[in-house]
Motif scaffolding. Structure first.
Motif, mmCIF file in Angstrom:
data_model
loop_
_atom_site.group_PDB
_atom_site.id
_atom_site.type_symbol
_atom_site.label_atom_id
_atom_site.label_comp_id
_atom_site.label_asym_id
_atom_site.label_seq_id
_atom_site.Cartn_x
_atom_site.Cartn_y
_atom_site.Cartn_z
ATOM 1 N N GLY B 31 -9.027 2.323 -0.213
ATOM 2 C CA GLY B 31 -8.162 3.489 -0.082
ATOM 3 C C GLY B 31 -6.903 3.344 -0.885
ATOM 4 N N VAL B 184 4.214 -7.114 -14.292
ATOM 5 C CA VAL B 184 4.346 -7.437 -12.874
ATOM 6 C C VAL B 184 5.332 -8.591 -12.646
ATOM 7 N N THR B 313 -1.980 1.099 -14.666
ATOM 8 C CA THR B 313 -1.002 1.534 -13.667
ATOM 9 C C THR B 313 -1.691 2.317 -12.564
HETATM 10 C C1 LIG Z 1 0.841 -7.474 -7.460
HETATM 11 C C2 LIG Z 1 0.570 -6.186 -8.160
HETATM 12 C C3 LIG Z 1 1.621 -5.381 -8.524
HETATM 13 C C4 LIG Z 1 1.391 -4.177 -9.165
HETATM 14 N N1 LIG Z 1 2.455 -3.420 -9.501
HETATM 15 C C5 LIG Z 1 2.245 -2.200 -10.083
HETATM 16 C C6 LIG Z 1 3.324 -1.344 -10.392
HETATM 17 O O1 LIG Z 1 4.482 -1.675 -10.156
HETATM 18 N N2 LIG Z 1 3.056 -0.148 -10.957
HETATM 19 C C7 LIG Z 1 1.789 0.249 -11.218
HETATM 20 O O2 LIG Z 1 1.579 1.358 -11.672
HETATM 21 N N3 LIG Z 1 0.743 -0.552 -10.952
HETATM 22 C C8 LIG Z 1 0.937 -1.756 -10.402
HETATM 23 N N4 LIG Z 1 -0.133 -2.568 -10.130
HETATM 24 C C9 LIG Z 1 -1.495 -2.165 -10.513
HETATM 25 C C10 LIG Z 1 -2.272 -1.610 -9.313
HETATM 26 O O3 LIG Z 1 -3.519 -2.229 -9.332
HETATM 27 C C11 LIG Z 1 -2.390 -0.127 -9.434
HETATM 28 O O4 LIG Z 1 -1.111 0.420 -9.254
HETATM 29 C C12 LIG Z 1 -3.252 0.559 -8.392
HETATM 30 O O5 LIG Z 1 -2.949 0.063 -7.116
HETATM 31 C C13 LIG Z 1 -4.736 0.450 -8.649
HETATM 32 O O6 LIG Z 1 -5.375 1.283 -7.723
HETATM 33 P P1 LIG Z 1 -6.819 0.968 -7.170
HETATM 34 O O7 LIG Z 1 -7.161 2.078 -6.264
HETATM 35 O O8 LIG Z 1 -7.729 0.711 -8.297
HETATM 36 O O9 LIG Z 1 -6.697 -0.396 -6.377
HETATM 37 P P2 LIG Z 1 -5.781 -0.872 -5.152
HETATM 38 O O10 LIG Z 1 -4.498 -0.153 -5.100
HETATM 39 O O11 LIG Z 1 -5.742 -2.323 -5.236
HETATM 40 O O12 LIG Z 1 -6.622 -0.427 -3.876
HETATM 41 C C14 LIG Z 1 -7.799 -1.082 -3.500
HETATM 42 C C15 LIG Z 1 -7.993 -0.925 -2.025
HETATM 43 O O13 LIG Z 1 -9.284 -1.378 -1.665
HETATM 44 C C16 LIG Z 1 -9.204 -2.026 -0.440
HETATM 45 N N5 LIG Z 1 -10.375 -2.912 -0.341
HETATM 46 C C17 LIG Z 1 -10.694 -3.956 -1.152
HETATM 47 N N6 LIG Z 1 -11.828 -4.536 -0.766
HETATM 48 C C18 LIG Z 1 -12.268 -3.842 0.314
HETATM 49 C C19 LIG Z 1 -13.393 -3.992 1.161
HETATM 50 N N7 LIG Z 1 -14.293 -4.950 0.968
HETATM 51 N N8 LIG Z 1 -13.535 -3.127 2.200
HETATM 52 C C20 LIG Z 1 -12.609 -2.150 2.411
HETATM 53 N N9 LIG Z 1 -11.537 -1.987 1.630
HETATM 54 C C21 LIG Z 1 -11.354 -2.813 0.594
HETATM 55 C C22 LIG Z 1 -7.881 -2.738 -0.519
HETATM 56 O O14 LIG Z 1 -7.403 -3.076 0.759
HETATM 57 C C23 LIG Z 1 -7.013 -1.739 -1.223
HETATM 58 O O15 LIG Z 1 -6.324 -0.906 -0.317
HETATM 59 C C24 LIG Z 1 0.075 -3.779 -9.481
HETATM 60 C C25 LIG Z 1 -0.995 -4.600 -9.105
HETATM 61 C C26 LIG Z 1 -0.758 -5.798 -8.458
HETATM 62 C C27 LIG Z 1 -1.925 -6.648 -8.070
#
Ligand SMILES: Cc1cc2nc3c(=O)[nH]c(=O)nc-3n(C[C@H](O)[C@H](O)[C@H](O)COP(=O)(O)OP(=O)(O)OC[C@H]3O[C@@H](n4cnc5c(N)ncnc54)[C@H](O)[C@@H]3O)c2cc1C
Ligand SMILES: Cc1cc2nc3c(=O)[nH]c(=O)nc-3n(C[C@H](O)[C@H](O)[C@H](O)COP(=O)(O)OP(=O)(O)OC[C@H]3O[C@@H](n4cnc5c(N)ncnc54)[C@H](O)[C@@H]3O)c2cc1C
Lengths: 510, 437
Positions: B31, B184, B313
């Protein structure tokens, strides 16, 4: 910990065990079951914090131990007793078997000798197999594997749950444990020991020194001399992502050299695959630092044996220290006039042999009682001669050495519940009411964490919590769960994971 | 004396032997921005029986603990901090009627869209016609970096630091060293400053700061010493970090006293579900192998957001999630180009870190139609410099361009330029090469 009351129940202990490593835990269980009043004194605030904190978790058959040694007899006694009790305790036993694989001419030439030794050690099912047979069993091994020996009896177990279970059984049946309590001095008078500890005096009739990496120092302080000297030997490991576990089916052993068993590729009961250990002599008794160059060598060795490892990420690295000595065999000896038994130099097989060592030591103890009663003829220290095999029965009503001993064995000892961390068990995450998952990589539940923070063996450090629950031991190493763990462990750890802002403000004020 | 009574497993724990089973049209794992965006788009396309499965107690993903701007420019046309962006996303999804199940962990992906999950109720099975895996990225921990030294408290990734500081108001250390100079890494500095933590140095093994200007001048602005060409050799300490040993060629090794280490960046997709399951993994990205629709090797599964590759991002991931929602809706309507007839994109060039997607259906219809997939192949490089990127199909040169590349810098190649006439054989891979000039 507050100071120790003179004696909690008014009477002194029969037995004080110094050290809650694997050996001390098994010792506490044996003596408690035999009816003795036992206390375990451990200087760390979590048990298994010395040599026992890291090993390969293999339950050895003793196929390659020196024939006729005390080590062999204890390994085989320990092996049988573990097989006997593991179901009752709910402890894992993965009978994966092992293959001693030859990778060179020299290795191949050594195989016959290893089979002969195994047979001499009464491990009859060890036999030579061809490269083709090996390939059928282990298709993931590199082509360069020449031939192998199969050792069907070698098994993998949980290196922490087992000793926790031993000590818990002691505690459940009347034993006691003092943690964060270092033995700093001793005196012996009128047949009684007084142990000075960092938390007060402990009185007991008999001391068993199971201090592992510090065993020689304690003997020296008490007896004036130690008959052995601990020479810590570090073993580093690399743990690969769980995806690697399917690459091998058994424990892949090398042909051993004179110094070590060599680099092993093995699965863990937690579903990982690990490569190690190294064997590095060092002076320091507590330094388990890892070293990048050594780790890279291990990774390369792993890939050379199991080529598909090249594509698998690393999950963890760790190192342990073997309490090696200048001798090859265990250093177990009783000082009969002084009611002191030293269990030292349990170098690289203590996980397998602990239950066997405990029985052996109980016999020494009974022999000693016999001597005191004027029974024994030679009057010499009952030293390191192997005893005839003991017939192991659990829940036996009489003492192993019934007539000789002054204690009455427990009739129906209680069996403690054990954390279910192995893949083969019904992990808590499968069960309703687990709270939620805290450590996502190892699927550790909130309920498991909370349980590990309670009771006499409550985790008081992250390391202790890891051993009891596996939290943060997976791929992300705390990336996802550090904040929740800090919250759940608030007030429980000696050194907090991350103090709350208010806490740090208070610190500043001081 | 005994703790038997407080030990929970024995008494109350009963494995669900007859696991509850349910079915949905689309299950979205994760999510975060990409998962929630996919859910919103599916809803918009009229696919209503969907569920987002989120293992944390709150949805929102990584932005939940990035307590700084800028987030939301693309999605909400305003500048938000991470946490308020995350809350808005969740509100938008809930408002659109998306079911978000939190504190639900997906444990196993099975062929054909069966998911093994666990929640407070124990384990259960969920059958989905399509699954979108959107589990994001994390940073490489200390262990996998093979850093030498004592394994003591106080060495963390930025993600752990942020969640301790922003979710829990905690201070894991007071004077850490920051390792790395990705974007980061500068978030790590900001997080420290927010918590009243004073970093003592920032070190970078390379000769340049990885992040672009203006981040690169940030350390100087806040008076933080930045050491380039400086490698972390080992961590010293007994219970907690007490110092790090660093090495600068020509200057040898020295100790920097500190009480913590922030290991920043080194992003890697959180692809364990895919890796442990049956989905093919790409060695370059570390995420699942996908085609231009984000479709995995088992075509019931799709991937979106930063799971696809490290790292973009939140806004970019949101966009990808939304598109992926559209492709999945299209797939359910039987509208996507054939999965089996995809061409492999390959590179044996060590300078090229990854390509994403790794497969292309070259007969995909032109831009603007509903079956159009990703617009670009995304690349990252290991090296820095100017050179020529060429793409060959067999001996044919399909595309070339001269480029400035640098580590962690995004390079895009338009997929349109790679589409072949339908007559062309699809089994000849497209080979990417880069020659430095
Ligand atoms: C430390 C860090 C700092 C960052 N800072 C920035 C920033 O300042 N600005 C920016 O734009 N981007 C930043 N990023 C990049 C970040 O990955 C993206 O902003 C964005 O969160 C990516 O979205 P996503 O939906 O792909 O993944 P995520 O936001 O990582 O969401 C993935 C979700 O999946 C859930 N999940 C994982 N495995 C399972 C499972 N097996 N069962 C159920 N749920 C699960 C997790 O709990 C999480 O909520 C940062 C990343 C990291 C790691
Ligand atoms: C790399 C490696 C791999 C191994 N692989 C295997 C394997 O696969 N199979 C196997 O069977 N065995 C294996 N072993 C061996 C096994 O781990 C050891 O034999 C065993 O841990 C030794 O336990 P111990 O109880 O003797 O010592 P320790 O675990 O060191 O216990 C001694 C305890 O005494 C405490 N102590 C010391 N001084 C004092 C004091 N003054 N007061 C109070 N307490 C004190 C210490 O804190 C410590 O907890 C391996 C070991 C290593 C290092």
């Amino acid at each position: 910990m507050e100071n120790i009351p003179a004696s909690r129940s008014g009477t002194p202990f029969d037995i004080a065990i110094i050290g809650a490593g694997i050996v001390g835990c098994a010792m506490a269980r044996r003596f408690t079951l035999e009816g003795a009043k036992v206390v375990v004194i451990e200087k760390a605030s979590d048990i298994l914090d010395g040599a026992s904190k890291a090993n390969s978790a293999i339950l050895h058959t003793g196929f390659d131990a020196p024939t006729g040694s005390l080590e062999l007899s204890c390994i085989q006694g320990g092996y049988r007793e573990y097989i006997d009790i593991h179901k009752q305790f709910g402890l894992p036993l993965e009978k994966s078997g092992a293959h001693v694989v030859a990778w060179s001419d020299e290795d191949e030439a050594a195989l016959d000798g290893i089979v002969a030794q195994a047979h001499a050690n009464n491990v009859e099912d060890v036999s030579l197999i061809s490269a083709q047979q090996l390939r059928r069993c282990e298709p993931g091994l590199a082509e360069s594997a020449r031939a192998a020996i199969t050792v069907p009896g070698e098994a993998i177990i949980d290196p922490w749950s087992a000793p926790y279970a031993y000590l818990r059984q002691s505690l459940l049946n009347g034993g006691e444990v003092y943690l964060d309590c270092e033995v700093t001095g001793v005196s012996f008078s009128a047949g009684m020991w007084e142990l000075a500890t960092s938390h007060g005096a402990v009185h007991c009739a008999q001391v068993i020194n199971c201090a592992g990496l510090y065993g020689d120092l304690i003997d020296k302080a008490v007896l004036g001399t130690a008959s052995f000297e601990i020479k810590p030997r570090k073993g580093q490991f690399v743990v690969f992502d769980k995806a690697a576990a399917s690459l091998i089916n058994s424990i892949i052993l090398p042909v051993p050299t004179r110094r070590t068993k060599g680099v092993v590729v093995f699965r863990t009961v937690f579903g990982n695959l690990a490569v190690g250990p190294t064997a590095e002599d060092q002076e320091a008794r507590a330094d388990t630092a890892t070293d990048q160059a050594a780790l890279r060598t291990l990774i390369a060795a792993g890939i050379a044996k199991v080529p598909a490892l090249e594509t698998i990420p690393i999950t963890a690295v760790y190192a342990g220290l073997r309490p090696a000595t200048q001798f090859k065999d265990y250093q177990i000896a009783a000082q009969q006039q002084r009611n002191w038994i030293t269990v030292g130099g349990i170098r690289s097989t203590g996980l397998s042999s602990a239950l066997g060592i405990a029985r052996h030591v109980f016999e020494l103890y009974c022999d000693q009682a016999e001597v005191e009663g004027g029974g024994r003829k030679d009057g010499k220290d009952s030293a390191t001669q192997p005893k005839p095999q003991i017939n192991i029965q659990t829940n036996t009503r009489t003492n192993t050495q019934d007539q000789k001993c002054k204690h009455l064995a427990l009739r129906d000892p209680q069996v403690p519940p054990v954390a279910r961390l192995a893949e083969s068990t019904t992990r808590d995450w499968r069960c309703a009411g687990h709270g939620s998952i805290v450590c996502h990589c190892e699927l550790v539940s909130e309920r498991e964490i909370k349980a590990a923070l309670k009771g006499p063996l409550a985790a008081r450090s992250l390391a202790g919590l890891k051993r009891q629950t596996r939290a943060t031991m997976g791929r992300c190493q705390g990336f996802y769960c550090s904040a929740r763990l800090a919250e759940l462990t608030d007030g429980h750890f000696d050194v907090p994971l991350a103090p709350g802002a208010q806490q740090s403000a208070k610190d500043k004020g001081q | 004396m005994s703790d038997a009574k407080s030990w929970p497993q024995e008494a109350s724990a009963q494995a669900n032997t007859d696991m509850p089973q349910s079915a949905v049209e689309v299950a979205i794992i994760g999510g975060g921005p990409s998962g929630l965006a996919a859910a919103l788009e599916l809803k918009r396309r009229g696919i209503s029986n969907i569920v987002v499965l989120e293992r944390e107690n709150e949805a929102g993903g990584i932005p939940r603990h990035c307590g700084h701007p800028p987030f939301g420019v693309r999605e909400f046309a305003r500048v938000l901090t991470g946490p308020s962006y995350a809350r808005r996303l969740v509100r938008a999804a809930r408002g659109a009627g998306v079911t978000i199940r939190t504190a639900v962990t997906v444990v196993e992906l099975r062929p054909g869209g069966e998911l093994l999950i666990t929640s407070q109720q124990g384990s259960e099975l969920l059958q989905a016609r399509r699954v979108i895996v959107a589990t994001g990225v994390r940073e490489t921990p200390r262990s996998a970096r093979l850093i030498s030294g004592a394994r003591v408290l106080g060495a963390l990734n930025t993600g752990a630091l942020q969640s301790l500081v922003y979710l829990q108001n905690r201070k894991p250390f007071k004077r850490p060293v920051i390792v790395g100079t990705e974007l980061v890494s500068f978030s790590a500095i900001m997080t420290c400053r927010h918590a009243g933590i004073t970093p003592v140095a920032m070190i970078e093994a390379g000769a340049h700061v990885t992040a672009r200007w203006p981040s690169s001048i940030f350390p100087r602005l806040v008076g933080l010493p930045l050491y380039l060409n400086t490698r972390l050799v080992s961590i010293k300490g007994t219970r907690r970090v007490q110092a790090v040993e660093v090495e600068t060629p020509g200057h040898g090794r020295r100790l920097i006293e500190c009480d913590g280490v922030v290991l920043t960046g080194g992003f890697t997709p959180e692809a364990s579900l895919a890796r442990m399951g049956h989905l093919a993994i790409d060695r370059g990205t570390g995420g699942p192998v996908v085609d231009q629709y984000g479709r995995c090797s088992d075509p019931v599964y799709f991937a979106a957001g930063n799971l696809l590759r490290p790292v973009e991002t939140a806004g970019w991931s949101f966009q990808e999630g939304r598109r992926c929602g559209g492709w999945v809706a299209g797939d359910l309507a039987g509208d996507l180009a054939d999965h089996a007839r995809a061409t492999q994109l390959t590179s044996s060039d060590p300078g090229i870190k990854y390509l994403m997607p790794q497969k292309l259906n070259l007969t995909a219809p032109p831009e603007g139609t509903k079956r159009e997939g990703m617009k670009h192949v995304q690349l990252r490089f290991e090296l820095r410099g100017k050179g020529v990127l060429t793409i060959h199909r067999g001996s044919d040169l399909v595309w070339q361009r001269s480029l400035h590349v640098a580590p962690e810098r995004r390079i895009l190649v338009p997929i349109k330029a790679l589409l072949a006439p339908p007559s062309h054989p699809t089994d000849t891979p497209l080979e990417f090469r880069f020659k430095i000039e």
